[in-house]
Motif scaffolding. Sequence first.
Motif, PDB file in Angstrom:
ATOM      1  N   MET A  25       0.842  -1.190   0.000  1.00 37.90           N
ATOM      2  CA  MET A  25       0.000   0.000   0.000  1.00 37.90           C
ATOM      3  C   MET A  25       0.883   1.248   0.000  1.00 37.90           C
ATOM      4  SD  MET A  25      -3.245   0.942   2.366  1.00 37.90           S
ATOM      5  CE  MET A  25      -2.646   1.982   3.653  1.00 37.90           C
ATOM      6  N   ARG A  26       0.535   2.185  -0.874  1.00 41.02           N
ATOM      7  CA  ARG A  26       1.225   3.479  -0.912  1.00 41.02           C
ATOM      8  C   ARG A  26       0.799   4.327   0.283  1.00 41.02           C
ATOM      9  NH1 ARG A  26       5.321   4.011  -4.656  1.00 41.02           N
ATOM     10  NH2 ARG A  26       4.656   3.274  -6.680  1.00 41.02           N
ATOM     11  N   LYS A  27       1.566   5.379   0.559  1.00 40.94           N
ATOM     12  CA  LYS A  27       1.251   6.264   1.687  1.00 40.94           C
ATOM     13  C   LYS A  27      -0.136   6.879   1.547  1.00 40.94           C
ATOM     14  CE  LYS A  27       5.072   8.624   1.188  1.00 40.94           C
ATOM     15  NZ  LYS A  27       6.116   9.649   1.337  1.00 40.94           N
ATOM     16  N   TRP A  28      -0.535   7.137   0.314  1.00 44.16           N
ATOM     17  CA  TRP A  28      -1.816   7.818   0.085  1.00 44.16           C
ATOM     18  C   TRP A  28      -2.982   6.856  -0.108  1.00 44.16           C
ATOM     19  CZ3 TRP A  28       2.650   8.438  -2.706  1.00 44.16           C
ATOM     20  CH2 TRP A  28       2.720   7.772  -3.925  1.00 44.16           C
ATOM     21  N   GLY A  29      -2.767   5.566   0.146  1.00 43.08           N
ATOM     22  CA  GLY A  29      -3.878   4.629   0.186  1.00 43.08           C
ATOM     23  C   GLY A  29      -4.093   3.751  -1.024  1.00 43.08           C
ATOM     24  N   LYS A  30      -3.390   3.975  -2.117  1.00 40.23           N
ATOM     25  CA  LYS A  30      -3.533   3.106  -3.291  1.00 40.23           C
ATOM     26  C   LYS A  30      -2.754   1.822  -3.067  1.00 40.23           C
ATOM     27  CE  LYS A  30      -5.627   5.554  -6.575  1.00 40.23           C
ATOM     28  NZ  LYS A  30      -6.646   5.117  -7.458  1.00 40.23           N
ATOM     29  N   TRP A  31      -3.257   0.756  -3.641  1.00 36.91           N
ATOM     30  CA  TRP A  31      -2.577  -0.535  -3.581  1.00 36.91           C
ATOM     31  C   TRP A  31      -1.835  -0.754  -4.885  1.00 36.91           C
ATOM     32  CZ3 TRP A  31      -2.417  -3.267   0.854  1.00 36.91           C
ATOM     33  CH2 TRP A  31      -3.324  -2.911   1.835  1.00 36.91           C
ATOM     34  N   VAL A  32      -0.593  -1.210  -4.814  1.00 31.30           N
ATOM     35  CA  VAL A  32       0.212  -1.437  -6.008  1.00 31.30           C
ATOM     36  C   VAL A  32       0.713  -2.875  -6.020  1.00 31.30           C
ATOM     37  CG1 VAL A  32       0.889   0.969  -6.225  1.00 31.30           C
ATOM     38  CG2 VAL A  32       2.328  -0.586  -4.920  1.00 31.30           C
ATOM     39  N   ALA A  33       0.966  -3.368  -7.222  1.00 32.73           N
ATOM     40  CA  ALA A  33       1.446  -4.739  -7.376  1.00 32.73           C
ATOM     41  C   ALA A  33       2.628  -4.759  -8.332  1.00 32.73           C
ATOM     42  CB  ALA A  33       0.326  -5.636  -7.914  1.00 32.73           C
ATOM     43  N   GLU A  34       3.572  -5.626  -8.034  1.00 35.48           N
ATOM     44  CA  GLU A  34       4.700  -5.874  -8.928  1.00 35.48           C
ATOM     45  C   GLU A  34       5.175  -7.297  -8.699  1.00 35.48           C
ATOM     46  OE1 GLU A  34       7.809  -3.084  -8.123  1.00 35.48           O
ATOM     47  OE2 GLU A  34       7.923  -3.607  -6.015  1.00 35.48           O
ATOM     48  N   VAL A  35       5.874  -7.825  -9.685  1.00 35.14           N
ATOM     49  CA  VAL A  35       6.354  -9.197  -9.603  1.00 35.14           C
ATOM     50  C   VAL A  35       7.789  -9.241 -10.122  1.00 35.14           C
ATOM     51  CG1 VAL A  35       5.433  -9.852 -11.872  1.00 35.14           C
ATOM     52  CG2 VAL A  35       5.766 -11.606 -10.140  1.00 35.14           C
ATOM     53  N   ARG A  36       8.584 -10.104  -9.544  1.00 37.75           N
ATOM     54  CA  ARG A  36       9.965 -10.270  -9.999  1.00 37.75           C
ATOM     55  C   ARG A  36      10.001 -11.223 -11.184  1.00 37.75           C
ATOM     56  NH1 ARG A  36      14.021  -9.291  -5.249  1.00 37.75           N
ATOM     57  NH2 ARG A  36      15.347  -9.035  -7.058  1.00 37.75           N
ATOM     58  N   GLN A  37      10.862 -10.887 -12.133  1.00 35.72           N
ATOM     59  CA  GLN A  37      11.045 -11.761 -13.286  1.00 35.72           C
ATOM     60  C   GLN A  37      11.940 -12.928 -12.886  1.00 35.72           C
ATOM     61  OE1 GLN A  37      12.547  -8.738 -15.989  1.00 35.72           O
ATOM     62  NE2 GLN A  37      10.690  -8.979 -17.204  1.00 35.72           N
ATOM     63  N   PRO A  38      11.655 -14.122 -13.380  1.00 34.21           N
ATOM     64  CA  PRO A  38      12.472 -15.279 -13.026  1.00 34.21           C
ATOM     65  C   PRO A  38      13.903 -15.122 -13.552  1.00 34.21           C
ATOM     66  CG  PRO A  38      10.541 -15.938 -14.305  1.00 34.21           C
ATOM     67  CD  PRO A  38      10.550 -14.462 -14.239  1.00 34.21           C
ATOM     68  N   ASN A  39      14.855 -15.591 -12.761  1.00 35.11           N
ATOM     69  CA  ASN A  39      16.273 -15.584 -13.130  1.00 35.11           C
ATOM     70  C   ASN A  39      16.772 -14.180 -13.478  1.00 35.11           C
ATOM     71  OD1 ASN A  39      16.224 -18.412 -12.862  1.00 35.11           O
ATOM     72  ND2 ASN A  39      15.469 -18.578 -14.956  1.00 35.11           N
ATOM     73  N   SER A  40      16.248 -13.189 -12.813  1.00 35.62           N
ATOM     74  CA  SER A  40      16.604 -11.813 -13.109  1.00 35.62           C
ATOM     75  C   SER A  40      16.354 -10.960 -11.871  1.00 35.62           C
ATOM     76  CB  SER A  40      15.760 -11.296 -14.274  1.00 35.62           C
ATOM     77  OG  SER A  40      15.851  -9.910 -14.381  1.00 35.62           O
ATOM     78  N   ARG A  41      17.006  -9.815 -11.805  1.00 35.39           N
ATOM     79  CA  ARG A  41      16.737  -8.881 -10.724  1.00 35.39           C
ATOM     80  C   ARG A  41      15.618  -7.921 -11.112  1.00 35.39           C
ATOM     81  NH1 ARG A  41      22.241  -6.745  -8.206  1.00 35.39           N
ATOM     82  NH2 ARG A  41      20.788  -6.235  -6.545  1.00 35.39           N
ATOM     83  N   GLY A  42      15.159  -8.027 -12.346  1.00 37.81           N
ATOM     84  CA  GLY A  42      14.137  -7.114 -12.840  1.00 37.81           C
ATOM     85  C   GLY A  42      12.762  -7.400 -12.265  1.00 37.81           C
ATOM     86  N   ARG A  43      11.930  -6.388 -12.345  1.00 36.46           N
ATOM     87  CA  ARG A  43      10.544  -6.500 -11.882  1.00 36.46           C
ATOM     88  C   ARG A  43       9.607  -6.046 -12.986  1.00 36.46           C
ATOM     89  NH1 ARG A  43      10.327  -6.208  -5.925  1.00 36.46           N
ATOM     90  NH2 ARG A  43      12.462  -6.013  -5.198  1.00 36.46           N
ATOM     91  N   ILE A  44       8.409  -6.546 -12.939  1.00 37.73           N
ATOM     92  CA  ILE A  44       7.356  -6.088 -13.850  1.00 37.73           C
ATOM     93  C   ILE A  44       6.352  -5.326 -12.997  1.00 37.73           C
ATOM     94  CG2 ILE A  44       5.508  -6.744 -15.425  1.00 37.73           C
ATOM     95  CD1 ILE A  44       7.082  -9.249 -16.090  1.00 37.73           C
ATOM     96  N   TRP A  45       6.169  -4.055 -13.327  1.00 45.29           N
ATOM     97  CA  TRP A  45       5.211  -3.211 -12.612  1.00 45.29           C
ATOM     98  C   TRP A  45       3.813  -3.548 -13.099  1.00 45.29           C
ATOM     99  CZ3 TRP A  45       4.896  -0.419  -8.478  1.00 45.29           C
ATOM    100  CH2 TRP A  45       3.858   0.504  -8.347  1.00 45.29           C
ATOM    101  N   LEU A  46       2.924  -3.876 -12.182  1.00 40.53           N
ATOM    102  CA  LEU A  46       1.579  -4.300 -12.553  1.00 40.53           C
ATOM    103  C   LEU A  46       0.526  -3.216 -12.347  1.00 40.53           C
ATOM    104  CD1 LEU A  46       1.762  -7.872 -11.041  1.00 40.53           C
ATOM    105  CD2 LEU A  46       2.149  -7.185 -13.414  1.00 40.53           C
ATOM    106  N   GLY A  47       0.894  -2.115 -11.718  1.00 38.01           N
ATOM    107  CA  GLY A  47      -0.012  -0.989 -11.627  1.00 38.01           C
ATOM    108  C   GLY A  47      -0.559  -0.718 -10.249  1.00 38.01           C
ATOM    109  N   SER A  48      -1.388   0.311 -10.168  1.00 39.88           N
ATOM    110  CA  SER A  48      -2.051   0.754  -8.938  1.00 39.88           C
ATOM    111  C   SER A  48      -3.518   0.354  -8.994  1.00 39.88           C
ATOM    112  CB  SER A  48      -1.965   2.274  -8.809  1.00 39.88           C
ATOM    113  OG  SER A  48      -0.632   2.678  -8.719  1.00 39.88           O
ATOM    114  N   TYR A  49      -4.056  -0.016  -7.843  1.00 39.33           N
ATOM    115  CA  TYR A  49      -5.426  -0.502  -7.772  1.00 39.33           C
ATOM    116  C   TYR A  49      -6.136   0.087  -6.558  1.00 39.33           C
ATOM    117  CZ  TYR A  49      -3.675  -3.746 -11.210  1.00 39.33           C
ATOM    118  OH  TYR A  49      -3.111  -4.267 -12.333  1.00 39.33           O
ATOM    119  N   LYS A  50      -7.459   0.064  -6.583  1.00 40.41           N
ATOM    120  CA  LYS A  50      -8.262   0.610  -5.486  1.00 40.41           C
ATOM    121  C   LYS A  50      -8.194  -0.278  -4.248  1.00 40.41           C
ATOM    122  CE  LYS A  50     -11.678   2.756  -8.484  1.00 40.41           C
ATOM    123  NZ  LYS A  50     -13.070   2.708  -8.938  1.00 40.41           N
TER     124      LYS A  50
END
Length: 145
Positions: A25-50
């Motif tokens: 949860m962000r400071k201002w109340g939005k929920w965010v999601a992200e996932v790590r890519q396999p075999n990598s340090r990278g992440r995929i940003w999945l967005g903000s949600y209610k």
Amino acid sequence: MVRPRRERDDADNHNSNGRYKGVRMRKWGKWVAEVRQPNSRGRIWLGSYKTAEEAARAYDVAVFCLRGTSGKLNFPDNPPDIADASELTPAQIQEAAFRHARRVTEEAEVAAAVGNSYAECYFGGGSVGDGSGGAYYPSPGVWTF
């Protein structure tokens, strides 16, 4: 020193604080999601949600696309149905995650609003195309844009 692994209840994949995996949860109340890519340090940003549940469903889609049926889902009883999920690019995974999170939420809202039936509003003296000038329109609870 190696820490012992904590046992998790497979029926309930969020932890004791009620948080879902891959969701914060962000400071201002939005929920965010992200996932790590396999075999990598990278992440995929999945967005903000209610809600946390929407963000958790988006995470589930991304994990399903990246890891297949072996991925641990927040909602294992409701896995996403995506054909050729393993062949999607990160941008396509983002889009699929957003669509699945919103689709499930919209289905729940529509079911609650109209009691699992599609109500109609009738205006005029006939139906569309019969020349009488009247028309049927779906109720605002089922309109999609």
